[in-house]
Design an enzyme around this catalytic site. Structure first.
Site, PDB file in Angstrom:
ATOM      1  N   ASP A   1     128.948  44.032  47.510  1.00  0.00           N
ATOM      2  CA  ASP A   1     130.258  43.735  46.937  1.00  0.00           C
ATOM      3  C   ASP A   1     130.465  44.520  45.632  1.00  0.00           C
ATOM      4  O   ASP A   1     129.549  44.588  44.800  1.00  0.00           O
ATOM      5  CB  ASP A   1     130.311  42.227  46.651  1.00  0.00           C
ATOM      6  CG  ASP A   1     131.706  41.746  46.291  1.00  0.00           C
ATOM      7  OD1 ASP A   1     132.598  41.846  47.149  1.00  0.00           O
ATOM      8  OD2 ASP A   1     131.902  41.272  45.157  1.00  0.00           O
TER       9      ASP A   1
ATOM     10  N   GLU B   1     110.671  49.618  52.119  1.00  0.00           N
ATOM     11  CA  GLU B   1     109.366  48.958  52.246  1.00  0.00           C
ATOM     12  C   GLU B   1     109.275  48.159  53.542  1.00  0.00           C
ATOM     13  O   GLU B   1     108.194  47.774  53.966  1.00  0.00           O
ATOM     14  CB  GLU B   1     109.166  47.936  51.115  1.00  0.00           C
ATOM     15  CG  GLU B   1     108.842  48.522  49.778  1.00  0.00           C
ATOM     16  CD  GLU B   1     108.930  47.430  48.705  1.00  0.00           C
ATOM     17  OE1 GLU B   1     108.840  46.228  49.028  1.00  0.00           O
ATOM     18  OE2 GLU B   1     109.112  47.811  47.530  1.00  0.00           O
TER      19      GLU B   1
HETATM   20  C1  GLC Z   1     135.245  42.202  46.751  1.00  0.00           C
HETATM   21  C2  GLC Z   1     135.474  41.200  47.846  1.00  0.00           C
HETATM   22  C3  GLC Z   1     136.619  40.312  47.443  1.00  0.00           C
HETATM   23  C4  GLC Z   1     136.220  39.577  46.174  1.00  0.00           C
HETATM   24  C5  GLC Z   1     135.818  40.552  45.080  1.00  0.00           C
HETATM   25  C6  GLC Z   1     135.100  39.862  43.964  1.00  0.00           C
HETATM   26  O1  GLC Z   1     136.310  43.070  46.590  1.00  0.00           O
HETATM   27  O2  GLC Z   1     135.688  41.859  49.054  1.00  0.00           O
HETATM   28  O3  GLC Z   1     136.950  39.399  48.444  1.00  0.00           O
HETATM   29  O4  GLC Z   1     137.284  38.793  45.725  1.00  0.00           O
HETATM   30  O5  GLC Z   1     134.935  41.538  45.565  1.00  0.00           O
HETATM   31  O6  GLC Z   1     133.820  39.460  44.375  1.00  0.00           O
END
Ligand code: GLC
Length: 554
Positions: A219, A266
């Site tokens: 993310d 790993e």
């Molecule tokens: C990313 C995710 C989104 C979330 C953001 C903060 O863009 O896809 O859904 O709100 O990160 O974590």
């Protein structure tokens, strides 16, 4: 399972599976509800594994399933080593991973390294310990500006609206330092200058690799490293030279991923990372997938591309040429849980739309057109070299639900924007599985549960059951396309060669013996010679109708 071909793909060869995998995105709260509370969960996913196997995908990306106050639908993680009780237990997650492998499906959880929940033990400890403490050093705390420090430390904005800073209380309760959150205030940013943060995430990766996950979706992969001086942002952020934006795509982020790659390497089998990285230019995206870093990165330029043949061709060429230089495969994507579902995007005359932005109600929607284009887009995407993602419900032809009542909206964007932006709930509505009325089999029969977001009545024609066994349905199209993709030696990794095409159409071949033509114009175009393997819509004799794509055996 690892080291063998867990996907059961007809293509053998030695290339790692992820170079041309089709990965299905499970947005866990909206996929399938197993325990009857109106929210999707691990039990629901387990019960639908045969559906996913029969669809013909190679792997599942599961959005955050960790304990979370759900301030941002699970992207506010309170504990990376457990499962939210709404979704199940750690034992159930382990069972899911094992069962998915038995079905030939790999499993990729989501990891959220930019921030944690404000309920994470680290953040609670940071608040309790006060300014100057090592606990606060795991986050980005700063004194405020102005008299009494009542102004935020700089002008950075939260992606969800408002300032990116919230003032915390000192342990004695008086107003104290501010902390940074590039998203909601419930999502404090971690301080990646701190070695403890690096060690913690490497340990979390190992925790899940030890439980046999096949990789991670990362993310906000571009956002972890900040300019330590925390300078004000320029008004015109496009003025920053590459790598100079104070909190996006800074070069030091790659050190983090080099270390993560060493952790993944790993483990036996081919574990893989996919980055959600937003970069100003495609060459900067290619940096994330150099051979010592991550394996793949979503191609959002493809997702953002307007319905225009030249624009698609340019994105495809640019992407593949930059990725070729670093030896990485392309990763195509049309939809996800953050953007307007693509039938609704393509069903508007509007050619441009901002990422994460929403259409205003005045932009008229032609859903029939949007669905026709979405079918064509699927064949285009699945014929391109590299891997692809399918967002749950896209294989059913689901569109954006644009008329959710205000009172059910849950995306933090709604409140943070002062109720001016409705947010992303419209692409997150629970899936319709069967039956003729909500909840369409989303929750177990007789549970009486209402889905956490209401489903449109019209979806009765779009349930998985209603489309099952109908080759001309969207589900039928995806199933056939995914089967052909596995069987045909030209599809998946490799190269494409453009052919002559009418204005507004895209035509390419792939060796051996495969052709794809997509007509994005509003008039029919010639259909090259060849046997039709699959078409996204009805064909005329020797013409390809507008907004239609075809796969050919040449
Ligand atoms: C990313 C995710 C989104 C979330 C953001 C903060 O863009 O896809 O859904 O709100 O990160 O974590």
């Amino acid at each position: 399972m690892h080291g063998t071909d867990a996907t059961g793909s007809a293509r053998s060869g030695t290339a790692p599976w992820w170079r041309d995998a089709v990965i299905y995105q499970i947005y866990i709260r909206s996929f399938a509800d197993g325990n009857g509370d109106g929210m999707g969960d691990i039990a629901g996913i387990r019960s639908r594994l045969p559906y996913l196997r029969d669809l013909g995908v190679d792997a599942l990306w599961i959005t955050p399933w960790y304990p979370s106050p759900q301030a941002d639908a699970g992207y506010d993680v309170a504990d990376f080593r457990d499962i939210d009780p709404r979704f199940g237990t750690l034992a159930e997650a382990e069972a899911l991973i094992a069962e998915a492998h038995e079905h030939g499906l790999r499993v990729i959880p989501d990891i959220v390294p930019n921030h944690v929940s404000d309920q994470h033990v680290w953040f609670r400890a940071a608040l309790a310990a006060g300014p100057g403490s090592p606990e606060r050093e795991r986050f980005v705390f700063r004194p405020g500006r102005g008299p009494d420090g009542a102004e935020p430390p700089n002008n950075w904005r939260s992606a969800f609206g408002g300032s990116a800073w919230t003032r915390a209380a000192d342990p004695d309760g008086s107003p104290g330092e501010w902390y940074l959150h590039l998203f909601a205030p419930e999502q404090p940013d971690l301080n990646w200058e701190n070695p403890e943060v690096h060690a913690e995430f490497q340990s979390v990766l190992r925790f899940w690799f030890d439980r046999d996950v096949d990789g991670f979706r990362i993310d906000v992969a571009h956002g972890l490293v900040k300019d330590a001086d925390l300078p004000d942002l320029l008004d015109d952020t496009s003025a920053y030279p590459a790598g100079a934006h104070p909190h996006q795509d800074r070069d030091a982020v790659h050190e983090i991923y080099r270390a993560w790659r060493r952790v993944a390497d790993e483990y036996p089998g081919d574990r893989k990372f996919v980055a959600e990285a937003h970069t100003p230019t495609p060459d900067r995206l290619a940096n994330y997938v150099r051979s010592d870093r991550l394996h793949t990165a979503f191609n959002f330029d493809f997702l953002r591309c307007p319905w225009d043949a030249d624009a698609f061709r340019e994105v495809i060429d640019t992407t593949t040429s930059y990725l070729e230089e670093v030896g990485a495969p392309a990763t195509w994507v049309l939809s996800n849980h953050d953007v307007i579902r693509h039938p609704s995007r393509y069903g508007r005359s509007l050619q441009e739309w901002p990422y994460g932005g929403r259409f205003s109600a005045e932009t008229p929607l032609d859903l029939e057109l949007g669905l026709r284009r979405a079918r064509a887009a699927a064949l285009l995407m699945l014929a391109l070299p590299g891997g692809a993602y399918v967002y749950q419900g896209e294989e059913l032809g689901l569109w954006e639900v644009e008329d959710l009542p205000d009172e059910v909206l849950q995306d933090p964007i709604w409140e943070r924007s002062g109720r001016t932006e409705r947010g992303r709930d419209g692409c997150r509505v629970p899936l319709p599985w069967s039956g003729t009325a909500p909840p369409f089999g989303f929750s177990p029969d007789g549970s009486g549960a209402e889905p956490w977001l209401p489903q449109p009545e019209e979806w009765k024609e779009y349930t998985a059951r209603a489309q099952d066994g109908r080759p001309e349905s969207v589900l039928g199209l995806y199933r056939t396309a995914l089967r052909l993709r596995r069987e045909h030696p030209a599809l998946g990794e490799g190269e494409l060669e453009w052919s002559e095409a009418d204005e507004g159409a895209l035509s390419f071949t792939r060796a051996p013996g495969f052709g794809c033509v997509a007509n994005l114009s509003n008039r029919p175009c010639p259909l090259p010679r060849g046997r039709v393997l699959l078409a996204s819509g009805p064909l005329e004799e020797d013409r390809l109708p507008p907004d239609t794509a075809v796969w050919l055996a040449l």
